[in-house]
Design an enzyme around this catalytic site. Sequence first.
Site, short mmCIF file in Angstrom:
data_model
loop_
_atom_site.label_atom_id
_atom_site.label_comp_id
_atom_site.label_asym_id
_atom_site.label_seq_id
_atom_site.Cartn_x
_atom_site.Cartn_y
_atom_site.Cartn_z
N ASP A 98 -2.09 29.12 -4.48
CA ASP A 98 -3.18 29.57 -5.34
C ASP A 98 -3.98 28.33 -5.76
O ASP A 98 -3.40 27.36 -6.23
CB ASP A 98 -2.57 30.25 -6.58
CG ASP A 98 -3.40 31.41 -7.08
OD1 ASP A 98 -4.61 31.20 -7.30
OD2 ASP A 98 -2.84 32.51 -7.28
N ASP A 199 -8.80 31.12 -7.07
CA ASP A 199 -8.90 31.76 -8.38
C ASP A 199 -10.32 31.73 -8.96
O ASP A 199 -10.98 30.68 -8.92
CB ASP A 199 -7.95 31.02 -9.33
CG ASP A 199 -7.82 31.70 -10.67
OD1 ASP A 199 -7.30 32.82 -10.71
OD2 ASP A 199 -8.26 31.12 -11.68
N GLU A 256 -11.00 35.06 -4.95
CA GLU A 256 -11.04 36.02 -6.05
C GLU A 256 -12.45 35.90 -6.59
O GLU A 256 -12.79 34.95 -7.28
CB GLU A 256 -10.02 35.69 -7.14
CG GLU A 256 -9.87 36.86 -8.10
CD GLU A 256 -9.43 36.46 -9.51
OE1 GLU A 256 -8.93 37.33 -10.23
OE2 GLU A 256 -9.61 35.29 -9.91
N HIS A 329 -0.96 40.66 -9.84
CA HIS A 329 -0.38 40.21 -11.11
C HIS A 329 -1.32 40.39 -12.30
O HIS A 329 -0.95 40.07 -13.42
CB HIS A 329 -0.01 38.73 -10.98
CG HIS A 329 -1.21 37.86 -10.76
ND1 HIS A 329 -1.99 37.95 -9.62
CD2 HIS A 329 -1.81 36.94 -11.54
CE1 HIS A 329 -2.99 37.11 -9.72
NE2 HIS A 329 -2.91 36.48 -10.88
N ASP A 330 -2.55 40.86 -12.05
CA ASP A 330 -3.48 41.12 -13.15
C ASP A 330 -3.71 42.61 -13.36
O ASP A 330 -4.45 43.01 -14.25
CB ASP A 330 -4.86 40.49 -12.83
CG ASP A 330 -4.81 38.98 -12.78
OD1 ASP A 330 -3.97 38.38 -13.49
OD2 ASP A 330 -5.61 38.39 -12.04
#
Length: 559
Positions: A98, A199, A256, A329-330
Amino acid sequence: MNVQWWQKEVIYQIYPRSFKDTNNDGVGDINGIIEKLPYLNSLGITMIWICPIFKSPMVDNGYDISDYKDINSEFGSLNDLETLLNKAKQYDIKIMLDLVVNHTSDEHEWFEAALNDPASPYRDYYIFKEGVNGAPPNNWRSIFGGSVWEKVVGEDMYYMHVFDKKQPDLNFENPKLREEIYHMINWWLRKGLAGFRIDSITFLKKDQDFESLTADGNDGLVTCKHKTRNRPGIELFLKELKQQTFEKFDCITVGEAPGVNYDELTDFIGEDGYFSMIFDFKYTDIDVESGSDWFKRTNWTTEEYKKLLFESQEAIQKVGWGANFIENHDQPRALSKLVKDPSYQNFVGGSAIAMLYFFLRGTPFIYQGQELGMTNFERQSIDQFNDISSIDNFHRSIEEGFTEEQAMEFVNLRSRDNTRTPLPWNDQKFGGFSKTKPWIDLIENYKTINVQIEENTSSSLLNFYRELIQLRNHSKYSQTLIYGNFTAHRETNENIISYFRNDQTTKLQIIVNLSNKHNDIDIKNTNYELILDNYGAVEKTENKIKLRPYEALIIEIKI
Ligand code: NOJ
Ligand code: CA
């Protein structure tokens, strides 16, 4: 589009804190990932994406990095990571990390230097601005609540943070900072990573006027997204980022990138785009008006979901390649969110939503535990949450006039802690995740929803996922399922989502009844063969298939 190696991948997302703990400190670690490589291999996935494992005070569980070139000790060491890379290679499993470059932790040495000395060159690595009449420079609200500005003690200066105050934003306007970042990325890529999930990348460019806007909440603030997300000028940063780093390697980059409109997709994922693929949140966030305001809930229907899903697939197909996911995970657990009738939040519902997204055109992502049919964890009090966003949304909901009870409901439905509970490997104490109490509680249903039980049950969701992966990657349909065209099938009942994947030789139809009602679907060509059905077999009349609640199937239409 030209064939690219990453199109055929099946990517498994690991939230390392909650995957597997090997040294029994209650926190998952790199050795845990190494230990479970045989499991991942048996699932059939070809790549893993690991959420941040870099040195971090863990305020946002690793999305607050204090040293880009070191591993957080709770996860292990750089050596452990090298071992993981080598061992994964033996299974032909690639590794993506990430990449978090919109911000660092406030404990990063650059920020510490910037804060300690106004004359330090590191000040310009971040965004410092003078206050206005003793107040912050403007009224922008951060994604995790409160002003984006945090006052510097002893100065009339503020620093900016789009996320938490312990996540100061980097100043991409500064060429020196950009160069350091490129250097760091290349250092990592040379270690043999397959690539990065990147990210919050659409936040790199901030409107340089830093002007206030009309407030949109009772706190007198306005979401910073209007001035900080996908703003004009970002194209220069993203182009340079690609040229100086990713382009030099044959790597995969998954952006993302919230806030990108479909008419801008060419820039992002076209032939010469910034990234290999980006996540599209437009249908993922079907249950809320905005991914960061959980009290703005929608009363969505399958028909609306279908419309957004089709629009997304069609827009992406025109220019590039998609990154398909239903959970991360969000997000809440997909089974709890997408299968509205609780009595189908089991194998039937889980396999229906799996089938629904897995054969879309693009690279499928599976989030840890999704393959088991894990569900949301309902908590009773706000003290039980770890996620900063949950705590913020609880208080904001109350500020916006909702009761505490309502606020809890919003948070339970959306909390990021829903998907962050430890992965249950068996029904023993702490689910075989650890021998000590984990950093966050396991969900109670781990006694029946865990890897061991599902391994031993041939009709489990885990085994269904294995079948889906085999079909996509190792069957006579692989070519079509991976590279075939996507064609939406709009002439169906509102509760049915159906689409085709086809090429010159093969035509496949995916059909999902996303409702607890019986529904019929017309199959125009009666000459078809069933490939897989989550009820085992189809019920049909002449040219209709009678779909049972949450029935999902894939058929080959003979052409
Ligand atoms: C998106 C990440 O997925 C999320 O977990 C994180 O909190 C924010 N970006 C900030 O880095
Ligand atoms: Ca551990």
